[in-house]
Motif scaffolding. Structure first.
Motif, PDB file in Angstrom:
ATOM      1  N   GLY A 119      -0.385  -9.759  -1.807  1.00 20.79           N
ATOM      2  CA  GLY A 119       0.842 -10.246  -1.179  1.00 20.79           C
ATOM      3  C   GLY A 119       1.266  -9.386  -0.014  1.00 20.79           C
ATOM      4  N   LYS A 120       2.570  -9.206   0.131  1.00 15.41           N
ATOM      5  CA  LYS A 120       3.117  -8.467   1.268  1.00 15.41           C
ATOM      6  C   LYS A 120       3.119  -6.953   1.018  1.00 15.41           C
ATOM      7  CE  LYS A 120       6.324 -12.055   2.911  1.00 15.41           C
ATOM      8  NZ  LYS A 120       7.743 -12.358   3.224  1.00 15.41           N
ATOM      9  N   VAL A 121       3.083  -6.218   2.108  1.00 20.56           N
ATOM     10  CA  VAL A 121       3.323  -4.781   2.065  1.00 20.56           C
ATOM     11  C   VAL A 121       4.819  -4.571   1.882  1.00 20.56           C
ATOM     12  CG1 VAL A 121       3.347  -2.686   3.481  1.00 20.56           C
ATOM     13  CG2 VAL A 121       1.326  -4.171   3.466  1.00 20.56           C
ATOM     14  N   ALA A 122       5.202  -3.752   0.880  1.00 22.49           N
ATOM     15  CA  ALA A 122       6.627  -3.494   0.626  1.00 22.49           C
ATOM     16  C   ALA A 122       7.103  -2.294   1.429  1.00 22.49           C
ATOM     17  CB  ALA A 122       6.876  -3.273  -0.861  1.00 22.49           C
ATOM     18  N   HIS A 123       6.396  -1.192   1.345  1.00 22.46           N
ATOM     19  CA  HIS A 123       6.699  -0.039   2.197  1.00 22.46           C
ATOM     20  C   HIS A 123       5.499   0.895   2.273  1.00 22.46           C
ATOM     21  CE1 HIS A 123       8.023   1.694  -1.769  1.00 22.46           C
ATOM     22  NE2 HIS A 123       7.468   2.791  -1.270  1.00 22.46           N
ATOM     23  N   VAL A 124       5.521   1.743   3.296  1.00 21.77           N
ATOM     24  CA  VAL A 124       4.458   2.720   3.511  1.00 21.77           C
ATOM     25  C   VAL A 124       5.083   4.091   3.677  1.00 21.77           C
ATOM     26  CG1 VAL A 124       2.571   3.466   5.015  1.00 21.77           C
ATOM     27  CG2 VAL A 124       2.943   1.024   4.623  1.00 21.77           C
ATOM     28  N   ASP A 125       4.564   5.065   2.941  1.00 17.49           N
ATOM     29  CA  ASP A 125       5.006   6.447   3.068  1.00 17.49           C
ATOM     30  C   ASP A 125       3.946   7.246   3.811  1.00 17.49           C
ATOM     31  OD1 ASP A 125       7.347   6.021   1.476  1.00 17.49           O
ATOM     32  OD2 ASP A 125       6.064   6.035  -0.294  1.00 17.49           O
ATOM     33  N   VAL A 126       4.390   8.191   4.619  1.00 17.60           N
ATOM     34  CA  VAL A 126       3.484   9.031   5.399  1.00 17.60           C
ATOM     35  C   VAL A 126       3.750  10.490   5.074  1.00 17.60           C
ATOM     36  CG1 VAL A 126       2.892   9.811   7.735  1.00 17.60           C
ATOM     37  CG2 VAL A 126       3.219   7.380   7.285  1.00 17.60           C
ATOM     38  N   SER A 127       2.681  11.254   4.917  1.00 20.82           N
ATOM     39  CA  SER A 127       2.782  12.701   4.694  1.00 20.82           C
ATOM     40  C   SER A 127       2.038  13.411   5.810  1.00 20.82           C
ATOM     41  CB  SER A 127       2.186  13.086   3.340  1.00 20.82           C
ATOM     42  OG  SER A 127       2.170  14.495   3.176  1.00 20.82           O
ATOM     43  N   VAL A 128       2.590  14.514   6.285  1.00 23.10           N
ATOM     44  CA  VAL A 128       1.915  15.329   7.302  1.00 23.10           C
ATOM     45  C   VAL A 128       1.539  16.696   6.740  1.00 23.10           C
ATOM     46  CG1 VAL A 128       3.073  14.141   9.206  1.00 23.10           C
ATOM     47  CG2 VAL A 128       4.102  16.207   8.249  1.00 23.10           C
ATOM     48  N   ASP A 129       1.723  16.880   5.413  1.00 23.55           N
ATOM     49  CA  ASP A 129       1.406  18.165   4.789  1.00 23.55           C
ATOM     50  C   ASP A 129       0.531  17.995   3.551  1.00 23.55           C
ATOM     51  OD1 ASP A 129       3.216  17.075   3.010  1.00 23.55           O
ATOM     52  OD2 ASP A 129       4.776  18.581   3.338  1.00 23.55           O
ATOM     53  N   GLY A 130      -0.384  17.045   3.600  1.00 23.70           N
ATOM     54  CA  GLY A 130      -1.336  16.891   2.507  1.00 23.70           C
ATOM     55  C   GLY A 130      -0.766  16.318   1.236  1.00 23.70           C
ATOM     56  N   GLY A 131       0.315  15.548   1.321  1.00 20.35           N
ATOM     57  CA  GLY A 131       0.876  14.874   0.154  1.00 20.35           C
ATOM     58  C   GLY A 131       1.968  15.636  -0.563  1.00 20.35           C
ATOM     59  N   LYS A 132       2.411  16.779  -0.014  1.00 13.82           N
ATOM     60  CA  LYS A 132       3.494  17.530  -0.653  1.00 13.82           C
ATOM     61  C   LYS A 132       4.836  16.833  -0.440  1.00 13.82           C
ATOM     62  CE  LYS A 132       1.143  21.971  -0.008  1.00 13.82           C
ATOM     63  NZ  LYS A 132       1.201  23.304   0.670  1.00 13.82           N
ATOM     64  N   ASN A 133       5.037  16.310   0.742  1.00  9.84           N
ATOM     65  CA  ASN A 133       6.274  15.611   1.080  1.00  9.84           C
ATOM     66  C   ASN A 133       5.923  14.297   1.768  1.00  9.84           C
ATOM     67  OD1 ASN A 133       8.460  17.790   0.532  1.00  9.84           O
ATOM     68  ND2 ASN A 133       6.921  18.866   1.753  1.00  9.84           N
ATOM     69  N   TRP A 134       6.766  13.308   1.559  1.00 11.52           N
ATOM     70  CA  TRP A 134       6.526  11.976   2.114  1.00 11.52           C
ATOM     71  C   TRP A 134       7.767  11.462   2.828  1.00 11.52           C
ATOM     72  CZ3 TRP A 134       1.686   9.755   1.644  1.00 11.52           C
ATOM     73  CH2 TRP A 134       0.811  10.345   0.711  1.00 11.52           C
ATOM     74  N   GLN A 135       7.552  10.717   3.905  1.00 10.31           N
ATOM     75  CA  GLN A 135       8.620  10.015   4.600  1.00 10.31           C
ATOM     76  C   GLN A 135       8.261   8.537   4.687  1.00 10.31           C
ATOM     77  OE1 GLN A 135      10.370  11.924   8.244  1.00 10.31           O
ATOM     78  NE2 GLN A 135       8.527  13.195   8.117  1.00 10.31           N
ATOM     79  N   GLU A 136       9.252   7.688   4.571  1.00 14.80           N
ATOM     80  CA  GLU A 136       8.983   6.259   4.674  1.00 14.80           C
ATOM     81  C   GLU A 136       8.840   5.863   6.134  1.00 14.80           C
ATOM     82  OE1 GLU A 136      11.527   3.705   2.478  1.00 14.80           O
ATOM     83  OE2 GLU A 136      10.463   1.894   3.086  1.00 14.80           O
ATOM     84  N   ALA A 137       7.743   5.203   6.455  1.00 16.37           N
ATOM     85  CA  ALA A 137       7.477   4.748   7.811  1.00 16.37           C
ATOM     86  C   ALA A 137       8.202   3.434   8.086  1.00 16.37           C
ATOM     87  CB  ALA A 137       5.977   4.574   8.020  1.00 16.37           C
ATOM     88  N   GLU A 138       8.350   3.136   9.355  1.00 16.55           N
ATOM     89  CA  GLU A 138       8.932   1.859   9.768  1.00 16.55           C
ATOM     90  C   GLU A 138       7.843   0.796   9.799  1.00 16.55           C
ATOM     91  OE1 GLU A 138      10.916  -0.241  13.752  1.00 16.55           O
ATOM     92  OE2 GLU A 138      10.719   1.953  13.644  1.00 16.55           O
ATOM     93  N   LEU A 139       8.076  -0.330   9.136  1.00 16.44           N
ATOM     94  CA  LEU A 139       7.152  -1.454   9.190  1.00 16.44           C
ATOM     95  C   LEU A 139       7.440  -2.281  10.432  1.00 16.44           C
ATOM     96  CD1 LEU A 139       7.099  -2.667   5.470  1.00 16.44           C
ATOM     97  CD2 LEU A 139       5.690  -0.913   6.571  1.00 16.44           C
ATOM     98  N   VAL A 140       6.382  -2.693  11.113  1.00 18.20           N
ATOM     99  CA  VAL A 140       6.513  -3.469  12.343  1.00 18.20           C
ATOM    100  C   VAL A 140       6.347  -4.951  12.011  1.00 18.20           C
ATOM    101  CG1 VAL A 140       5.575  -3.854  14.655  1.00 18.20           C
ATOM    102  CG2 VAL A 140       5.562  -1.544  13.673  1.00 18.20           C
ATOM    103  N   GLU A 141       7.324  -5.749  12.371  1.00 21.21           N
ATOM    104  CA  GLU A 141       7.228  -7.188  12.129  1.00 21.21           C
ATOM    105  C   GLU A 141       6.114  -7.813  12.964  1.00 21.21           C
ATOM    106  OE1 GLU A 141       8.742  -8.929   9.926  1.00 21.21           O
ATOM    107  OE2 GLU A 141      10.239  -7.484   9.242  1.00 21.21           O
ATOM    108  N   PRO A 142       5.474  -8.879  12.475  1.00 26.70           N
ATOM    109  CA  PRO A 142       5.769  -9.569  11.223  1.00 26.70           C
ATOM    110  C   PRO A 142       5.115  -8.890  10.018  1.00 26.70           C
ATOM    111  CG  PRO A 142       3.968 -10.676  12.333  1.00 26.70           C
ATOM    112  CD  PRO A 142       4.397  -9.574  13.251  1.00 26.70           C
ATOM    113  N   VAL A 143       5.767  -9.035   8.867  1.00 25.54           N
ATOM    114  CA  VAL A 143       5.201  -8.576   7.598  1.00 25.54           C
ATOM    115  C   VAL A 143       4.876  -9.822   6.794  1.00 25.54           C
ATOM    116  CG1 VAL A 143       5.590  -7.241   5.503  1.00 25.54           C
ATOM    117  CG2 VAL A 143       6.555  -6.448   7.670  1.00 25.54           C
ATOM    118  N   LEU A 144       3.597 -10.147   6.699  1.00 30.49           N
ATOM    119  CA  LEU A 144       3.146 -11.402   6.112  1.00 30.49           C
ATOM    120  C   LEU A 144       2.293 -11.150   4.872  1.00 30.49           C
ATOM    121  CD1 LEU A 144       2.044 -13.133   9.441  1.00 30.49           C
ATOM    122  CD2 LEU A 144       4.242 -13.383   8.261  1.00 30.49           C
TER     123      LEU A 144
END
Length: 456
Positions: free
Chosen positions: A359-384
Motif C-alpha cells: 500500500g502507501k508509504v506512511a512515513h520515512v525516518d532518516v538517520s545521519v549517525d548510523g541509526g542512533k537517532n532518527w528524524q522524520e523526513a518530509e514526504l513529497v506528493e503524490p503519495v500513492l
C-alpha cells in the motif's frame, strides 16, 4: 515466518516540527546566499568554503548564443541531451552467463521523480526480449469460465481503460548484498526496481466479461517469449499444493491487476512486454508476465518450473518458503549516494525513495549517525498506493563522517527491517526479498561508500 513480525512501528525522535524547523533554517541560509555573494559571506556562508562571486557585469555569450539550433523533427523521437549519455541501464557481466537470461538496472541515482522513463526501466528476461506483431497477437482467457474468449489488441483497446502509477520490483533486488557489500553504486544495489504510469484493461473487468467460476481460486498467466514464463496467482480461498491457505491479503492482490498495453503514455517497449503484459502491482515483477498470451482460471496452483526452481526462498532450518509474492516496504537514499560525492561543506538536502507492495508509504525516518537517532523526513506528493514515494530532509555537512540511512513504515504498520533482523530470519544464503535498511558512509573527503554496519 513473515518479516512483518520483525519490528513494531517506531516513533521518530523528531516529528514534523523539527523537520519543518530544519527546512526553514535551510531556506533562510539559501535566501541569504542568493541575495549577494558579499552579503552572504558577511552574514555567514552556509556553503562553507565555497567562494561566491559578486556579479558586476553581464555574463559573456556562450558558444550557443550566436548560432541556430536544430529544427523541429530533426530528431523525430526525442532523445536525452548528449551530456546525459551516462544515464543509462547497466548490467553486471559476471552476474549471469549471458545477457539473454539476465537483468539490467535502473539508474535511480540519476532520477529526480517517481516516474522511470521507459528507456531506463530495468529489464529481466528469461529468454531475451522478443518482437511481437500486435496485428496478429491474441490473448486467450479460458479454464473455469463461462465463456472462453480470444481477444485481439483492438478488442482490448476498445474496452474501458484503467490508468495507475505503480512500481515493479524484481524479487532479487539487492540480492548481491546478502553476504556483504558487493557493489559501490546505488544502481546495482537497488536498480532492479522501476515505477511507471500504466494503462490497460482491469483484470476484474475481463473476469466479469468471461464469467469466472466462483470455485476458481487461482489464475495462471503465460507469456509468448521463448521461456513461456508462467506464474500461478492466488484469488480468494486459494490454497497451495499442500492444502495450506494462502494469506488473505495476498489472495486479494489480483484485484489491482490489469492487462497493460501502455507505459508512461506510450505503447509498451518490447523489453517491457509489447504489445501487452500482465501487471500485478505490489508483487514480485516476474508475476507481471510480459508478452502475455493466455490467462487460465483454475482451482489450484499449477506449480510451474519458475515457482519451484527459481522464485522460492530456502531458510536456515532447511525449509523453503514458496509463494512469497509481495514486495515488502523498502527505502533508500539516492542523494547523496556512492555514485556522487559531496563537494564542499554546507547545506545539502538528503533525498530518497520509498515504496511498499502492501500500500502507501506512511512515513520515512532518516538517520545521519548510523541509526542512533532518527528524524522524520518530509514526504513529497503524490503519495500513492504501491508506488514510489519521494522523501527529503535538510542536512548540513561540516566535513565530518556520517552514516546515513532511511527507514520506511507503510500504512499497514510494517517497518523496514535492519539487515541483522532480516538475516536472523532468512540467513545469509537467500536471494530474494532483501529489503533491509541501506547504509551509506560519508567520508571526510565527501566521498560516499556502500557499507554494512555490524550488529545493525
Amino acid at each position: 515466518m513473515s518479516e512483518t513480525t520483525l519490528d513494531k512501528t517506531p516513533q521518530s525522535d523528531a516529528r514534523e516540527g523539527v523537520a519543518s524547523s530544519d527546512r526553514r533554517k535551510f531556506l533562510r541560509k539559501s535566501v541569504a546566499l542568493a541575495a549577494s555573494g558579499a552579503a552572504a559571506a558577511a552574514a555567514g556562508n552556509a556553503y562553507g568554503d565555497v567562494e561566491l562571486e559578486t556579479v558586476k557585469e553581464p555574463l559573456e555569450d556562450g558558444p550557443t548564443r550566436n548560432i541556430l539550433g536544430r529544427g523541429v523533427v530533426s530528431i523525430p523521437y526525442g532523445m536525452p541531451s548528449k551530456f546525459e549519455k551516462d544515464v543509462k541501464r547497466r548490467n553486471v557481466s559476471w552476474l549471469t552467463a549471458d545477457t539473454v537470461a539476465s537483468i539490467s538496472f535502473t539508474p535511480w541515482q540519476d532520477l529526480h521523480g517517481i516516474i522511470t522513463p521507459n528507456g531506463l526501466h530495468f529489464e529481466r528476461h528469461h529468454a531475451g526480449a522478443v518482437d511481437v506483431d500486435p496485428s496478429t497477437h491474441q490473448l486467450v482467457i479460458h479454464g473455469m469460465v463461462d465463456k472462453p474468449m480470444v481477444f485481439s489488441m483492438d478488442d482490448l483497446k476498445r474496452m474501458p481503460s484503467h490508468t495507475a502509477i505503480h512500481f515493479l520490483e524484481c524479487p532479487a533486488n539487492g540480492a548481491m548484498e546478502w553476504r556483504g557489500v558487493q557493489m559501490d553504486s546505488m544502481q546495482f544495489t537497488h536498480g532492479m526496481m522501476s515505477c511507471s504510469e500504466w494503462t490497460g484493461v482491469k483484470l476484474t473487468d475481463l473476469m466479469e466479461y468471461v464469467g469466472v467460476d466462483p470455485k476458481s481460486t487461482w489464475l495462471y498467466a503465460e507469456g509468448t517469449d521463448g521461456s513461456a514464463l508462467q506464474r500461478s496467482i492466488p484469488m480468494e480461498g486459494a490454497k497451495d499444493q499442500f492444502g495450506e491457505p494462502i494469506p488473505a491479503d495476498q489472495a486479494e492482490m489480483y484485484k489491482d491487476a490489469m492487462i497493460a498495453y501502455a507505459q508512461n503514455g506510450e505503447a509498451l517497449r518490447p523489453e517491457n512486454g509489447y504489445p501487452i503484459r500482465f501487471l500485478l502491482p505490489g508483487c514480485e515483477a516476474n508475476m507481471s508476465i510480459k508478452w502475455l498470451r493466455r490467462i487460465k482460471f483454475v482451482d489450484k496452483p499449477l506449480v510451474t518450473y519458475q515457482e519451484t526452481r527459481h522464485y522460492i526462498e530456502p531458510l536456515p532450518d532447511g525449509t523453503i518458503r514458496q509463494f512469497t509474492l509481495v514486495n515488502e516496504a523498502n527505502s533508500v537514499i539516492n542523494y547523496p549516494c556512492p555514485d556522487y560525492q559531496l563537494n564542499g561543506k554546507g547545506a545539502y538536502e538528503i533525498r530518497g525513495i520509498a515504496w511498499s507492495g502492501r500500500g502507501k508509504v506512511a512515513h520515512v525516518d532518516v538517520s545521519v549517525d548510523g541509526g542512533k537517532n532518527w528524524q522524520e523526513a518530509e514526504l513529497v506528493e503524490p503519495v500513492l498506493s504501491k508506488c514510489v514515494t519521494k522523501f527529503k530532509l535538510p542536512f548540513e555537512w561540516k566535513g565530518d563522517e556520517h552514516l546515513i540511512m532511511s527507514r520506511v513504515t507503510d500504512e499497514t504498520g510494517y517497518v523496514q527491517p535492519t539487515l541483522m533482523q532480516l538475516r536472523k530470519v532468512r540467513g545469509f544464503n537467500s536471494i530474494y526479498h532483501k529489503n533491509s535498511i541501506q547504509a551509506w558512509k560519508i567520508e571526510k573527503s565527501g566521498e560516499v561508500k556502500n557499507v554494512q554496519i555490524e550488529n545493525f
